[in-house]
Design a protein around this motif. Sequence first.
Motif, PDB file in Angstrom:
ATOM      1  N   GLU A   1       0.835  -1.195   0.000  1.00 18.08           N
ATOM      2  CA  GLU A   1       0.000   0.000   0.000  1.00 18.08           C
ATOM      3  C   GLU A   1       0.874   1.250   0.000  1.00 18.08           C
ATOM      4  OE1 GLU A   1      -3.297   0.385   0.001  1.00 18.08           O
ATOM      5  OE2 GLU A   1      -3.863  -1.729   0.130  1.00 18.08           O
ATOM      6  N   PRO A   2       0.411   2.327  -0.641  1.00 15.60           N
ATOM      7  CA  PRO A   2       1.141   3.595  -0.512  1.00 15.60           C
ATOM      8  C   PRO A   2       0.949   4.191   0.874  1.00 15.60           C
ATOM      9  CG  PRO A   2      -0.850   3.908  -1.821  1.00 15.60           C
ATOM     10  CD  PRO A   2      -0.755   2.433  -1.545  1.00 15.60           C
ATOM     11  N   MET A   3       2.002   4.798   1.401  1.00 10.73           N
ATOM     12  CA  MET A   3       1.887   5.531   2.663  1.00 10.73           C
ATOM     13  C   MET A   3       0.968   6.736   2.490  1.00 10.73           C
ATOM     14  SD  MET A   3       5.768   5.928   4.041  1.00 10.73           S
ATOM     15  CE  MET A   3       6.807   4.524   4.456  1.00 10.73           C
ATOM     16  N   THR A   4       0.306   7.122   3.543  1.00  9.22           N
ATOM     17  CA  THR A   4      -0.355   8.411   3.542  1.00  9.22           C
ATOM     18  C   THR A   4       0.715   9.488   3.746  1.00  9.22           C
ATOM     19  OG1 THR A   4      -0.706   8.536   5.930  1.00  9.22           O
ATOM     20  CG2 THR A   4      -2.389   7.373   4.616  1.00  9.22           C
ATOM     21  N   PRO A   5       0.440  10.724   3.350  1.00 12.47           N
ATOM     22  CA  PRO A   5       1.426  11.788   3.583  1.00 12.47           C
ATOM     23  C   PRO A   5       1.819  11.922   5.051  1.00 12.47           C
ATOM     24  CG  PRO A   5      -0.203  12.523   1.996  1.00 12.47           C
ATOM     25  CD  PRO A   5      -0.691  11.210   2.526  1.00 12.47           C
ATOM     26  N   GLN A   6       0.864  11.820   5.946  1.00 11.89           N
ATOM     27  CA  GLN A   6       1.202  11.994   7.357  1.00 11.89           C
ATOM     28  C   GLN A   6       2.014  10.821   7.890  1.00 11.89           C
ATOM     29  OE1 GLN A   6       1.113  14.709   8.682  1.00 11.89           O
ATOM     30  NE2 GLN A   6       1.482  14.334  10.855  1.00 11.89           N
ATOM     31  N   GLU A   7       1.719   9.613   7.438  1.00  7.41           N
ATOM     32  CA  GLU A   7       2.552   8.473   7.810  1.00  7.41           C
ATOM     33  C   GLU A   7       3.992   8.696   7.366  1.00  7.41           C
ATOM     34  OE1 GLU A   7      -0.568   4.668   7.678  1.00  7.41           O
ATOM     35  OE2 GLU A   7       0.493   5.306   5.853  1.00  7.41           O
ATOM     36  N   ALA A   8       4.153   9.200   6.155  1.00  3.54           N
ATOM     37  CA  ALA A   8       5.499   9.414   5.620  1.00  3.54           C
ATOM     38  C   ALA A   8       6.222  10.541   6.360  1.00  3.54           C
ATOM     39  CB  ALA A   8       5.422   9.724   4.129  1.00  3.54           C
ATOM     40  N   ARG A   9       5.512  11.604   6.709  1.00  5.36           N
ATOM     41  CA  ARG A   9       6.158  12.696   7.454  1.00  5.36           C
ATOM     42  C   ARG A   9       6.708  12.183   8.783  1.00  5.36           C
ATOM     43  NH1 ARG A   9       1.336  15.547   5.864  1.00  5.36           N
ATOM     44  NH2 ARG A   9       1.808  16.860   4.050  1.00  5.36           N
ATOM     45  N   LEU A  10       5.945  11.367   9.446  1.00  5.62           N
ATOM     46  CA  LEU A  10       6.379  10.838  10.737  1.00  5.62           C
ATOM     47  C   LEU A  10       7.519   9.836  10.567  1.00  5.62           C
ATOM     48  CD1 LEU A  10       2.862  10.357  12.370  1.00  5.62           C
ATOM     49  CD2 LEU A  10       4.599  12.018  13.051  1.00  5.62           C
ATOM     50  N   PHE A  11       7.384   8.939   9.598  1.00  3.16           N
ATOM     51  CA  PHE A  11       8.371   7.876   9.414  1.00  3.16           C
ATOM     52  C   PHE A  11       9.721   8.426   8.967  1.00  3.16           C
ATOM     53  CE2 PHE A  11      10.366   4.425   6.905  1.00  3.16           C
ATOM     54  CZ  PHE A  11      10.431   3.454   7.895  1.00  3.16           C
ATOM     55  N   TYR A  12       9.703   9.403   8.054  1.00  2.53           N
ATOM     56  CA  TYR A  12      10.945   9.949   7.516  1.00  2.53           C
ATOM     57  C   TYR A  12      11.387  11.228   8.225  1.00  2.53           C
ATOM     58  CZ  TYR A  12      10.323   6.594   3.750  1.00  2.53           C
ATOM     59  OH  TYR A  12      10.166   5.427   3.032  1.00  2.53           O
ATOM     60  N   LYS A  13      10.627  11.625   9.257  1.00  3.66           N
ATOM     61  CA  LYS A  13      10.957  12.817  10.047  1.00  3.66           C
ATOM     62  C   LYS A  13      11.049  14.059   9.150  1.00  3.66           C
ATOM     63  CE  LYS A  13      13.325  10.296  13.737  1.00  3.66           C
ATOM     64  NZ  LYS A  13      12.995   8.941  13.261  1.00  3.66           N
ATOM     65  N   LEU A  14      10.005  14.290   8.400  1.00  6.94           N
ATOM     66  CA  LEU A  14       9.961  15.409   7.471  1.00  6.94           C
ATOM     67  C   LEU A  14       9.400  16.661   8.134  1.00  6.94           C
ATOM     68  CD1 LEU A  14       8.512  13.607   4.311  1.00  6.94           C
ATOM     69  CD2 LEU A  14      10.917  13.877   4.966  1.00  6.94           C
ATOM     70  N   ARG A  15       9.721  17.789   7.534  1.00  4.74           N
ATOM     71  CA  ARG A  15       9.150  19.065   7.973  1.00  4.74           C
ATOM     72  C   ARG A  15       7.626  18.997   7.940  1.00  4.74           C
ATOM     73  NH1 ARG A  15      10.447  24.294   8.213  1.00  4.74           N
ATOM     74  NH2 ARG A  15      12.606  23.898   7.600  1.00  4.74           N
ATOM     75  N   ASP A  16       7.014  19.588   8.942  1.00  2.00           N
ATOM     76  CA  ASP A  16       5.565  19.707   8.984  1.00  2.00           C
ATOM     77  C   ASP A  16       5.164  20.950   8.175  1.00  2.00           C
ATOM     78  OD1 ASP A  16       2.893  20.295   9.684  1.00  2.00           O
ATOM     79  OD2 ASP A  16       3.127  19.383  11.637  1.00  2.00           O
ATOM     80  N   PRO A  17       4.252  20.824   7.196  1.00  3.06           N
ATOM     81  CA  PRO A  17       3.878  21.997   6.392  1.00  3.06           C
ATOM     82  C   PRO A  17       3.252  23.126   7.207  1.00  3.06           C
ATOM     83  CG  PRO A  17       2.376  20.177   5.990  1.00  3.06           C
ATOM     84  CD  PRO A  17       3.515  19.619   6.782  1.00  3.06           C
ATOM     85  N   LEU A  18       2.808  22.810   8.424  1.00  2.00           N
ATOM     86  CA  LEU A  18       2.259  23.843   9.294  1.00  2.00           C
ATOM     87  C   LEU A  18       3.357  24.517  10.119  1.00  2.00           C
ATOM     88  CD1 LEU A  18      -1.009  22.077  10.520  1.00  2.00           C
ATOM     89  CD2 LEU A  18      -0.707  23.727   8.663  1.00  2.00           C
ATOM     90  N   GLY A  19       4.590  24.041   9.937  1.00  2.00           N
ATOM     91  CA  GLY A  19       5.710  24.670  10.647  1.00  2.00           C
ATOM     92  C   GLY A  19       6.493  23.665  11.470  1.00  2.00           C
ATOM     93  N   GLY A  20       7.818  23.764  11.370  1.00  2.00           N
ATOM     94  CA  GLY A  20       8.663  22.874  12.164  1.00  2.00           C
ATOM     95  C   GLY A  20       9.008  21.596  11.447  1.00  2.00           C
ATOM     96  N   THR A  21       9.699  20.710  12.157  1.00  2.00           N
ATOM     97  CA  THR A  21      10.118  19.429  11.612  1.00  2.00           C
ATOM     98  C   THR A  21       9.652  18.319  12.524  1.00  2.00           C
ATOM     99  OG1 THR A  21      12.071  20.476  10.664  1.00  2.00           O
ATOM    100  CG2 THR A  21      12.144  18.091  10.868  1.00  2.00           C
ATOM    101  N   LYS A  22       9.185  17.238  11.937  1.00  2.00           N
ATOM    102  CA  LYS A  22       8.728  16.112  12.737  1.00  2.00           C
ATOM    103  C   LYS A  22       9.908  15.461  13.450  1.00  2.00           C
ATOM    104  CE  LYS A  22       4.313  16.140  11.796  1.00  2.00           C
ATOM    105  NZ  LYS A  22       3.323  16.372  12.836  1.00  2.00           N
ATOM    106  N   LYS A  23       9.739  15.139  14.728  1.00  2.00           N
ATOM    107  CA  LYS A  23      10.794  14.490  15.511  1.00  2.00           C
ATOM    108  C   LYS A  23      10.429  13.037  15.792  1.00  2.00           C
ATOM    109  CE  LYS A  23      13.160  18.285  15.850  1.00  2.00           C
ATOM    110  NZ  LYS A  23      14.396  18.463  15.093  1.00  2.00           N
TER     111      LYS A  23
END
Length: 298
Positions: free
Chosen positions: A276-298
């Motif tokens: 299955e493809p990841m959802t965008p939010q799953e990917a942001r958390l898994f890859y520790k990506l910047r949050d589009p609302l500000g900041g970076t996921k830890k």
Amino acid sequence: MKNKVLLTSAVTGAGETTGISKYVPVTPKEIAESAIESAKAGATVAHIHARDPKTGGISHDVEQYREIMDRIRDSEVDVIVNITAGGGGDFIPNLDTPAAGGTGTFIQTPDERHYPVGELLPEMCTLDCGSVNFGDMVYMSPTEWLRKQAALIQQSGVKPELECFDTGHLRFAKQLINEGLIDGDPMFQFCLGIPWGAEADAETIMYFKNRLPENAHWSAFGIGRMQLPIAMQSAMLGGNVRVGLEDNLYLSKGVPASNEQLVDKAVTMLQSNGIEPMTPQEARLFYKLRDPLGGTKK
């Protein structure tokens, strides 16, 4: 994430494809809408180039990128934005002006290539990890320029996708990591089948994969008719997936595609193999990506 992949839709690219297919988006509105429709079809990421609305050719105008990103963010559809940072590297050889290049040569400095990324702060951007004969032109990314560009991306907090068009690019990408210019677990993209870079086949994927750092994540794409076969091979070998009109214009032989159709076909292909493809939010958390609302996921 077990049995999940990051699925990227490369929605338009910079090639001279607008005269071949009516589905290639050109204006910021069209590019944003194509990214949104790709996300609705299952894409995790939209990889973005800007185009000149008047000519259809490549654009380096940050305001074009800004409008694209604003339209995507203002929609009710979530998708990770990955902006190209590889603009301004086109060198057209010409024997009459060998040092300056011929008509169409356009070279940007590292700061200029980085400017849309640093200004708009998407979650991701590409970093082309070397020069390559790209058809009849030369795509130029000197090593010292890449070090400067990697440092600028690092300072911005945007996650670089390390694009490797040939084997030496992988070696230099690892050098950037060794020099501390890439934070966190690195993300690689194997760019296969482009004349005259690495071949688009399973052997080449394995060559790259077997030489990655232990903590690396990776993806692979092929161009033209090899797009979907490489996507499937990548997923089955534990990598992520990229499709889209930047790399291929057809759904099947002689049948023009839209981005969402290519994404839908990739999703169906993946799901038939239990992926299955990841959802965008799953990917942001898994890859520790910047949050589009500000900041970076830890």
